[in-house]
Design a protein around this motif. Sequence first.
Motif, PDB file in Angstrom:
ATOM      1  N   LEU A 133      -3.712  32.132 -14.864  1.00 52.71           N
ATOM      2  CA  LEU A 133      -2.871  33.324 -15.011  1.00 52.71           C
ATOM      3  C   LEU A 133      -1.412  32.975 -14.731  1.00 52.71           C
ATOM      4  O   LEU A 133      -0.510  33.355 -15.487  1.00 52.71           O
ATOM      5  CB  LEU A 133      -3.355  34.422 -14.071  1.00 52.71           C
ATOM      6  N   ARG A 134      -1.192  32.243 -13.643  1.00 52.50           N
ATOM      7  CA  ARG A 134       0.176  31.843 -13.273  1.00 52.50           C
ATOM      8  C   ARG A 134       0.794  30.964 -14.367  1.00 52.50           C
ATOM      9  O   ARG A 134       1.975  31.094 -14.695  1.00 52.50           O
ATOM     10  CB  ARG A 134       0.132  31.091 -11.938  1.00 52.50           C
ATOM     11  N   ALA A 135      -0.018  30.084 -14.932  1.00 47.74           N
ATOM     12  CA  ALA A 135       0.484  29.205 -15.985  1.00 47.74           C
ATOM     13  C   ALA A 135       0.856  29.995 -17.230  1.00 47.74           C
ATOM     14  O   ALA A 135       1.913  29.768 -17.841  1.00 47.74           O
ATOM     15  CB  ALA A 135      -0.570  28.150 -16.313  1.00 47.74           C
ATOM     16  N   LYS A 136      -0.013  30.926 -17.624  1.00 52.24           N
ATOM     17  CA  LYS A 136       0.233  31.698 -18.841  1.00 52.24           C
ATOM     18  C   LYS A 136       1.436  32.612 -18.689  1.00 52.24           C
ATOM     19  O   LYS A 136       2.236  32.789 -19.623  1.00 52.24           O
ATOM     20  CB  LYS A 136      -1.008  32.514 -19.193  1.00 52.24           C
ATOM     21  N   ARG A 137       1.601  33.190 -17.503  1.00 53.62           N
ATOM     22  CA  ARG A 137       2.674  34.169 -17.305  1.00 53.62           C
ATOM     23  C   ARG A 137       4.005  33.524 -16.950  1.00 53.62           C
ATOM     24  O   ARG A 137       5.062  34.015 -17.360  1.00 53.62           O
ATOM     25  CB  ARG A 137       2.256  35.161 -16.219  1.00 53.62           C
ATOM     26  N   TYR A 138       3.963  32.440 -16.190  1.00 61.16           N
ATOM     27  CA  TYR A 138       5.208  31.899 -15.645  1.00 61.16           C
ATOM     28  C   TYR A 138       5.480  30.440 -16.010  1.00 61.16           C
ATOM     29  O   TYR A 138       6.472  29.868 -15.544  1.00 61.16           O
ATOM     30  CB  TYR A 138       5.223  32.044 -14.125  1.00 61.16           C
ATOM     31  N   GLY A 139       4.603  29.817 -16.792  1.00 66.25           N
ATOM     32  CA  GLY A 139       4.897  28.475 -17.255  1.00 66.25           C
ATOM     33  C   GLY A 139       4.584  27.365 -16.284  1.00 66.25           C
ATOM     34  O   GLY A 139       5.025  26.225 -16.471  1.00 66.25           O
ATOM     35  N   VAL A 140       3.821  27.652 -15.240  1.00 68.65           N
ATOM     36  CA  VAL A 140       3.366  26.592 -14.341  1.00 68.65           C
ATOM     37  C   VAL A 140       2.384  25.708 -15.105  1.00 68.65           C
ATOM     38  O   VAL A 140       1.625  26.173 -15.957  1.00 68.65           O
ATOM     39  CB  VAL A 140       2.706  27.205 -13.092  1.00 68.65           C
ATOM     40  N   VAL A 141       2.383  24.419 -14.812  1.00 64.27           N
ATOM     41  CA  VAL A 141       1.543  23.464 -15.525  1.00 64.27           C
ATOM     42  C   VAL A 141       0.349  23.065 -14.649  1.00 64.27           C
ATOM     43  O   VAL A 141       0.527  22.683 -13.485  1.00 64.27           O
ATOM     44  CB  VAL A 141       2.349  22.211 -15.912  1.00 64.27           C
ATOM     45  N   ILE A 142      -0.854  23.157 -15.216  1.00 57.73           N
ATOM     46  CA  ILE A 142      -2.068  22.737 -14.514  1.00 57.73           C
ATOM     47  C   ILE A 142      -2.441  21.341 -14.986  1.00 57.73           C
ATOM     48  O   ILE A 142      -2.597  21.095 -16.182  1.00 57.73           O
ATOM     49  CB  ILE A 142      -3.237  23.703 -14.795  1.00 57.73           C
ATOM     50  N   LYS A 143      -2.572  20.424 -14.044  1.00 53.46           N
ATOM     51  CA  LYS A 143      -3.044  19.072 -14.346  1.00 53.46           C
ATOM     52  C   LYS A 143      -4.361  18.851 -13.616  1.00 53.46           C
ATOM     53  O   LYS A 143      -4.535  19.321 -12.480  1.00 53.46           O
ATOM     54  CB  LYS A 143      -2.017  18.024 -13.916  1.00 53.46           C
ATOM     55  N   THR A 144      -5.287  18.161 -14.266  1.00 61.89           N
ATOM     56  CA  THR A 144      -6.593  17.944 -13.641  1.00 61.89           C
ATOM     57  C   THR A 144      -6.926  16.463 -13.548  1.00 61.89           C
ATOM     58  O   THR A 144      -6.512  15.664 -14.392  1.00 61.89           O
ATOM     59  CB  THR A 144      -7.715  18.645 -14.434  1.00 61.89           C
ATOM     60  N   VAL A 145      -7.669  16.138 -12.493  1.00 60.12           N
ATOM     61  CA  VAL A 145      -8.266  14.815 -12.384  1.00 60.12           C
ATOM     62  C   VAL A 145      -9.763  14.990 -12.644  1.00 60.12           C
ATOM     63  O   VAL A 145     -10.366  15.976 -12.208  1.00 60.12           O
ATOM     64  CB  VAL A 145      -8.023  14.177 -10.998  1.00 60.12           C
ATOM     65  N   THR A 146     -10.341  14.052 -13.361  1.00 54.30           N
ATOM     66  CA  THR A 146     -11.762  14.111 -13.688  1.00 54.30           C
ATOM     67  C   THR A 146     -12.547  13.352 -12.626  1.00 54.30           C
ATOM     68  O   THR A 146     -12.362  12.139 -12.450  1.00 54.30           O
ATOM     69  CB  THR A 146     -12.028  13.500 -15.072  1.00 54.30           C
ATOM     70  N   LEU A 147     -13.394  14.073 -11.926  1.00 51.51           N
ATOM     71  CA  LEU A 147     -14.203  13.440 -10.877  1.00 51.51           C
ATOM     72  C   LEU A 147     -15.426  12.777 -11.493  1.00 51.51           C
ATOM     73  O   LEU A 147     -16.073  13.347 -12.386  1.00 51.51           O
ATOM     74  CB  LEU A 147     -14.659  14.492  -9.857  1.00 51.51           C
ATOM     75  N   PRO A 148     -15.777  11.587 -11.038  1.00 54.18           N
ATOM     76  CA  PRO A 148     -16.997  10.937 -11.534  1.00 54.18           C
ATOM     77  C   PRO A 148     -18.226  11.741 -11.113  1.00 54.18           C
ATOM     78  O   PRO A 148     -18.203  12.497 -10.136  1.00 54.18           O
ATOM     79  CB  PRO A 148     -16.979   9.573 -10.848  1.00 54.18           C
ATOM     80  N   LYS A 149     -19.306  11.583 -11.865  1.00 55.84           N
ATOM     81  CA  LYS A 149     -20.594  12.180 -11.504  1.00 55.84           C
ATOM     82  C   LYS A 149     -21.608  11.039 -11.379  1.00 55.84           C
ATOM     83  O   LYS A 149     -22.146  10.582 -12.387  1.00 55.84           O
ATOM     84  CB  LYS A 149     -21.050  13.176 -12.570  1.00 55.84           C
ATOM     85  N   PRO A 150     -21.828  10.552 -10.154  1.00 48.84           N
ATOM     86  CA  PRO A 150     -21.337  11.088  -8.888  1.00 48.84           C
ATOM     87  C   PRO A 150     -20.059  10.402  -8.432  1.00 48.84           C
ATOM     88  O   PRO A 150     -19.687   9.340  -8.939  1.00 48.84           O
ATOM     89  CB  PRO A 150     -22.479  10.755  -7.935  1.00 48.84           C
ATOM     90  N   VAL A 151     -19.415  11.010  -7.413  1.00 47.93           N
ATOM     91  CA  VAL A 151     -18.300  10.355  -6.737  1.00 47.93           C
ATOM     92  C   VAL A 151     -18.865   9.248  -5.861  1.00 47.93           C
ATOM     93  O   VAL A 151     -19.764   9.476  -5.047  1.00 47.93           O
ATOM     94  CB  VAL A 151     -17.507  11.367  -5.880  1.00 47.93           C
ATOM     95  N   LYS A 152     -18.347   8.050  -6.025  1.00 46.73           N
ATOM     96  CA  LYS A 152     -18.882   6.898  -5.310  1.00 46.73           C
ATOM     97  C   LYS A 152     -18.493   6.907  -3.841  1.00 46.73           C
ATOM     98  O   LYS A 152     -19.326   6.730  -2.948  1.00 46.73           O
ATOM     99  CB  LYS A 152     -18.393   5.608  -5.978  1.00 46.73           C
ATOM    100  N   ASP A 153     -17.185   7.100  -3.566  1.00 48.86           N
ATOM    101  CA  ASP A 153     -16.712   7.100  -2.186  1.00 48.86           C
ATOM    102  C   ASP A 153     -15.370   7.822  -2.122  1.00 48.86           C
ATOM    103  O   ASP A 153     -14.800   8.222  -3.143  1.00 48.86           O
ATOM    104  CB  ASP A 153     -16.592   5.679  -1.627  1.00 48.86           C
ATOM    105  N   ALA A 154     -14.859   8.001  -0.913  1.00 50.57           N
ATOM    106  CA  ALA A 154     -13.627   8.765  -0.707  1.00 50.57           C
ATOM    107  C   ALA A 154     -12.426   8.110  -1.365  1.00 50.57           C
ATOM    108  O   ALA A 154     -11.546   8.787  -1.912  1.00 50.57           O
ATOM    109  CB  ALA A 154     -13.378   8.961   0.791  1.00 50.57           C
TER     110      ALA A 154
END
Length: 471
Positions: free
Chosen positions: A208-229
């Motif tokens: 909603l914030r991105a659509k209304r105000y132009g904030v950019v959402i960036k994502t990191v893709t987590l492995p399935k499964p995550v191996k370690d921290a």
Amino acid sequence: MADIPALGGIASEDARPYIGPTALRCFPSGRNMTPSQCQEVFLLDRRSFLSGTSGLAAALALPGRLFAQLQSAPAALPDSALYSRDQDAYWAELRKQFLIPSDEVYLNNGTVGSSPAPVLRAIFDGYTQTEKMDQADPEDYPIWGYAAWNQFRDPLAAFVGCKRDEIALVRNATEANSYIANGIEMNPGDEVLMTDQEHPGGLQPWRLRAKRYGVVIKTVTLPKPVKDASQVLNLFNDAITPRTRVIFFSHITTVTGVVLPAKELCTLARSKNILSAVDGAHVTGMMRLNLHDVGCDMYSSSPHKWLQATKGSGFLYVRDEVIDRLWNTIATEGWDEPELRAERFQRIGSSNVPALWGLLAAIKLANEIGMERIERRHRELCDYILAQMIKRGAESWTSPDPALRCAIATVNVPPLPRMEMENWMWRTHKIRIRGGEPSKLRLSTPYYLQKKDIDRFLETFDEFKKKKSIA
């Protein structure tokens, strides 16, 4: 809708029937009642329901009825000494506090928990007391939306490891996340960095914030499964840019149940002058939590899951040093009074105060059992069901690192159709599971679950697999 008892004058023969989508039938006459008439029934003193002497109480004492079940639940928790002698017997006794029928296996605490008897009794007591309208102060009302509610915030703050003035009582994590996403000062082009496993209640406020105000959402893709921290930390570190203003992530993700290294991620954010906001919907009541130790700037949670608290009782934590940087997005009296600290975020007008009585009872129950015991039990059951599913050929999406899992085991079981399996298990075996298309199963292991319940699920899983002729 279940029948409710007839009450003198409310459902008499000369009462005009109410016909419509919200009509309820009274018991035993079968006549319709208006919502307002139904309300009169439900506002009766709870003690009259439980007295067992009136016709009303007798009607409600039928097997399976809510108040009868509460009356039959043990009045006290099992003796702590029983835990030392026989842990299985201890947890079996605690299972009696829950209204889930004994023939049902419930493996979806990750969506919603079942409030046990002490919590339900507290909620009913809350309504009993507040609806009398006999408060000592004539300016005090049971719906008050402008109160400090310190009698609820103090125990909660102690339970999650923060100060009272850093906690606001809201309805759930989604509401808290909406406060966060819409309240932080950001400019068009500023970035929020999150994972690809966020719940809609965490992701959509930012969309909603991105659509209304132009904030950019960036994502990191987590492995399935995550191996370690370190794998998670490297993914986030590599994705940070000069425009990153907020790191938002789930402490425990809804997709796979991985326990992300929250403390390390928050340290990373602070080292780069980035705000950290954590969706902790699954954490409260599942595992021990100390927000000051986590070091986040903001934290949201829904205690109706693993703390088994009232539905509609959540919280927003805002670290004291950043409270003045978060704008209110619901405004009523007090929104512009900095001295209120986090309290100003819980001022939303008329509120369901008895829900907070249930939250208080849930905290008390968890403290009496002991969060260390609860977390250990969660991990033991999760490890057991995960190992058994892997033996059956399931692909684990749950981390092999024990520190990165707790009470959710997520597996992929292709080519078995998840939705068909879910419906079949429930309709034919009273086993309730949850997952995702096409073949993901997310299996929750709350502390009251018995190993025999897990074994029953496993046998049923084998039966379904055979039914689908899959070796």
